[in-house]
Design a protein around this motif. Structure first.
Motif, PDB file in Angstrom:
ATOM      1  N   TRP A   1       0.832  -1.199   0.000  1.00 15.81           N
ATOM      2  CA  TRP A   1       0.000   0.000   0.000  1.00 15.81           C
ATOM      3  C   TRP A   1       0.871   1.256   0.000  1.00 15.81           C
ATOM      4  O   TRP A   1       0.632   2.197  -0.760  1.00 15.81           O
TER       5      TRP A   1
ATOM      6  N   LYS B   1      10.509   4.542  -1.258  1.00 13.41           N
ATOM      7  CA  LYS B   1      10.713   3.461  -2.233  1.00 13.41           C
ATOM      8  C   LYS B   1      12.135   2.908  -2.126  1.00 13.41           C
ATOM      9  O   LYS B   1      12.945   3.014  -3.039  1.00 13.41           O
TER      10      LYS B   1
ATOM     11  N   ARG C   1       2.543   1.854  -3.341  1.00 14.02           N
ATOM     12  CA  ARG C   1       1.590   2.252  -4.375  1.00 14.02           C
ATOM     13  C   ARG C   1       1.184   3.714  -4.241  1.00 14.02           C
ATOM     14  O   ARG C   1       1.069   4.436  -5.235  1.00 14.02           O
TER      15      ARG C   1
END
Length: 209
Positions: free
Chosen positions: A165, A174, A168
């Motif tokens: 989640w 990241k 995304r």
């Protein structure tokens, strides 16, 4: 156990985590879709979950709410799925599942809402700084393929869902460790089935508005 499972959810909610766990166990269950603000807050459902939130499951006479609790409960209720921790896996299993449910979610939510705790009050807040939570999460998903070691467990359903989640929607960093971990845990038939079921249910829920 032959007691019927009723699954209360909305396809655009954290219920997707519980759906993944249900699909991992392979046991049959009945889905009841609830709508935000109406059936979710109606007396019939408030009798199941006084918070008026999804997901929840009813297994016979037992009601379980909160995604991490549902994952842990299902793993123990259906041991044949081999998703519960062995004795020597309990430490990392419970440690990281509850870390993800507590400090991690709090840190991510605070950041998403633009709240930064004052530096002189950090000791009051369980999640500490956002970067500390990210560093701890990286430790949880690095070094071994899964949270407890070489074996996928219910902890990976919950921790993995938080990571997926966050990647995304950009609410966690990241980092390569997070991307690699998510690729491992999401490459499962149960995850694909759960995602297909919930994605297919979204248009029906949206048409109710």
């Amino acid at each position: 156990m032959s007691k019927e499972i009723t699954f209360y959810t909305n396809p655009m909610s954290r219920g997707r985590i519980a759906r993944w766990m249900l699909e991992e166990t392979g046991v049959p269950y009945h889905t009841e879709y609830l709508d935000f603000g109406t059936t979710m807050k109606a007396p019939a459902y408030l009798a199941v979950n006084p918070m008026g939130k999804v997901p929840a499951i009813r297994h016979g006479e037992t009601v379980v709410t909160e995604c991490a609790a549902i994952c842990a409960y299902m793993a123990e209720a259906f041991p044949d799925a081999d998703l519960a921790p062995a004795a020597d896996e309990r430490g990392p299993y419970y440690r990281w599942m509850f870390f993800a449910a507590g400090p991690l979610e709090m840190a991510v939510t605070n950041r998403a809402l633009g709240f930064e705790p004052p530096k002189d009050r950090l000791r009051m807040i369980g999640c500490g700084r956002f970067d500390e939570a990210m560093d701890a999460l990286e430790q949880a998903v690095s070094g071994t393929p899964y949270v407890v070691g070489d074996r996928f467990t219910a902890a990976d359903v919950y921790v993995g869902s938080q990571v997926g989640w966050g990647l995304r929607f950009g609410s966690i960093e990241k980092r390569p460790a997070f991307i690699d971990y998510w690729e491992r845990v999401s490459n499962r038939d149960a995850y694909r089935r759960a995602t297909e079921i919930d994605n297919a249910a979204i248009p029906a829920q949206q048409s109710m508005h």
